[in-house]
Scaffold this motif. Structure first.
Motif, short mmCIF file in Angstrom:
data_model
loop_
_atom_site.label_atom_id
_atom_site.label_comp_id
_atom_site.label_asym_id
_atom_site.label_seq_id
_atom_site.Cartn_x
_atom_site.Cartn_y
_atom_site.Cartn_z
N GLY A 78 117.82 2.51 82.75
CA GLY A 78 118.89 1.59 82.42
C GLY A 78 119.17 1.75 80.95
N PRO A 79 120.37 1.40 80.51
CA PRO A 79 120.67 1.65 79.10
C PRO A 79 119.76 0.83 78.18
N PRO A 80 119.16 1.45 77.20
CA PRO A 80 118.40 0.68 76.22
C PRO A 80 119.35 -0.15 75.35
N PRO A 81 118.85 -1.23 74.76
CA PRO A 81 119.73 -2.05 73.91
C PRO A 81 120.20 -1.28 72.68
N ALA A 82 121.40 -1.63 72.23
CA ALA A 82 122.01 -0.91 71.11
C ALA A 82 121.14 -0.96 69.85
N SER A 83 120.33 -2.02 69.73
CA SER A 83 119.47 -2.11 68.54
C SER A 83 118.50 -0.94 68.45
N GLN A 84 118.26 -0.29 69.58
CA GLN A 84 117.32 0.83 69.57
C GLN A 84 117.98 2.16 69.21
N TRP A 85 119.32 2.21 69.23
CA TRP A 85 119.93 3.52 69.00
C TRP A 85 121.17 3.52 68.11
N HIS A 86 121.67 2.34 67.78
CA HIS A 86 122.93 2.33 67.01
C HIS A 86 122.72 2.69 65.55
N VAL A 87 123.56 3.56 65.04
CA VAL A 87 123.64 3.78 63.59
C VAL A 87 125.12 3.83 63.20
N GLU A 88 125.37 3.59 61.94
CA GLU A 88 126.75 3.61 61.45
C GLU A 88 127.24 5.06 61.36
N PRO A 89 128.54 5.24 61.59
CA PRO A 89 129.09 6.60 61.47
C PRO A 89 129.13 7.02 60.00
N ALA A 90 129.34 8.30 59.78
CA ALA A 90 129.36 8.79 58.40
C ALA A 90 130.27 10.00 58.27
N LYS A 91 130.94 10.06 57.12
CA LYS A 91 131.68 11.28 56.78
C LYS A 91 130.69 12.27 56.20
N VAL A 92 130.67 13.47 56.74
CA VAL A 92 129.67 14.45 56.34
C VAL A 92 130.32 15.60 55.54
N PHE A 93 131.51 16.00 55.96
CA PHE A 93 132.32 16.97 55.22
C PHE A 93 133.74 16.41 55.16
N ASP A 94 134.63 17.11 54.45
CA ASP A 94 136.01 16.62 54.35
C ASP A 94 136.60 16.41 55.74
N ASN A 95 136.23 17.29 56.67
CA ASN A 95 136.84 17.28 58.01
C ASN A 95 135.79 17.19 59.12
N LEU A 96 134.61 16.63 58.82
CA LEU A 96 133.59 16.49 59.86
C LEU A 96 132.84 15.17 59.68
N TYR A 97 132.70 14.47 60.81
CA TYR A 97 132.12 13.13 60.80
C TYR A 97 130.99 13.04 61.82
N PHE A 98 129.94 12.30 61.43
CA PHE A 98 128.85 12.01 62.36
C PHE A 98 129.18 10.71 63.10
N VAL A 99 129.23 10.77 64.42
CA VAL A 99 129.51 9.58 65.23
C VAL A 99 128.46 9.46 66.34
#
Ligand SMILES: [Zn+2]
Length: 337
Positions: A78-99
């Motif tokens: 079953g899906p684990p709670p978001a507290s176990q896996w959520h992180v904020e997104p981030a800009k990594v390069f001018d045209n690439l983002y971590f989501v």
């Protein structure tokens, strides 16, 4: 024969030419572990620990079917709670983002004509991380034109159907892994079969092009890819290694495609001049530490994701040597049974 056919034939010959046969894997478990450890250095210890460490002790016979080694393609209870896996997104390069999530990566490549998402994480996290992540970054998830899925395991393909259903996103995967998807992904989260990528194919959207290489091993049609990003205007080339762990049945023959793919992809990386390595698991490419460093980056600091081609080659050598250790260890176990 037309020129196109000649080129196609040349590619086929060169691919066949790097085939690895069992007798070409020389050395002992220990020599391959030592080579892997040396290649990993202090930079890729998570990779070494994940795929090499189990061969530091002699293998014991696998438990009966249904127990033990996870298949990687299974659905969590079953899906684990978001507290176990959520992180904020981030800009990594001018045209690439971590989501992505704490442990799993999804990458968003922005182009002049929309967004390509590379790996779609799980069905239960795609909305929180990819969709809401893009919104937080000021991007529009409705612009996701393509999802390139490295392979058909639920931690990477799980969000693809959601993107298909909500945004009409075209999903790209190898034919081999579409077949895996049809066999193993629960219908509830299985995307409709869409674009089948072949070895060497390119995926172009606006001003961005991703070249896709089939690197079978982790799955029959794992895709590793090469593409360009910019960091404060300076171009860099990204290489991904689309499947990492040896989640297949621990039989010697199952390691050979992995070894062959690692050897072949090292040549691809050399020719591409790639200097950025991105995984789809945050541990292997140090994504979490790199993003933390980016948040406090000063104008004179380098981008921590730019590690240089020698380091990428060491990463692939680590993977290859671990696979060779696995090959020798499982061969020895088979011989003793
Ligand atoms: Zn996988």
């Amino acid at each position: 024969m037309t020129k196109a056919l000649l080129i196609a034939a040349g590619v086929a010959v060169s691919v066949a030419g790097v085939g690895v046969r069992a007798q070409q894997v020389t050395g002992t478990v220990d020599s391959h572990l030592a080579a892997a450890k040396a290649a990993a250095g202090s930079q890729f210890t998570a990779l070494y620990d994940r795929i090499c460490k189990e061969y530091e002790k002699p293998l014991t016979p696998p438990p009966p079917a249904g127990q033990g080694r996870g298949g990687g393609g299974g659905q969590p209870a079953g899906p684990p709670p978001a507290s176990q896996w959520h992180v904020e997104p981030a800009k990594v390069f001018d045209n690439l983002y971590f989501v992505g999530m704490t442990d799993w990566s999804a990458w968003a490549l922005t182009t002049s004509q929309g967004i390509i998402v590379i790996d779609t994480i799980f069905d239960y996290s795609v909305e929180d991380e990819v969709v809401n992540g893009l919104k937080k970054l000021g991007l529009n998830p409705a612009d996701i034109k393509y999802a390139l899925v490295s392979h058909a395991h639920t931690d990477h393909i799980g969000g693809a159907k959601y993107l298909q259903d909500h945004f009409g996103t075209r999903v790209v995967m190898s034919k081999e892994d579409w077949d895996v998807s049809d066999r193993t992904i629960p219908e509830r989260i299985r995307p409709k079969r869409d674009i089948e990528a072949k070895d060497g194919d390119t995926l172009t959207l606006g001003d961005a092009t991703i070249t896709m290489y089939l690197t079978p091993g982790h799955t029959p049609g794992t895709i590793s890819s090469i593409y360009q990003v910019k960091d404060r205007g300076t171009p860099h080339t990204v290489a991904t290694w689309g499947g990492t762990a040896f989640n297949f049945a621990p039989k010697p023959e199952n390691f050979l495609p992995y070894i062959r793919s690692a050897e072949r992809y090292r040549d691809v990386v050399k020719k591409s001049g790639a200097d950025v390595l991105l995984s789809n698991h945050t541990a292997y490419d140090n994504t979490n530490a790199n993003i933390a460093a980016l948040r406090t980056r000063k104008p004179s600091d380098r981008n921590p994701f730019v590690i240089g081609d020698a380091a990428i080659l060491r990463y692939l050598t680590t993977a290859e040597e671990c696979a060779k250790a696995g090959f020798v260890a499982t061969s020895r176990l088979a011989a003793s049974n």
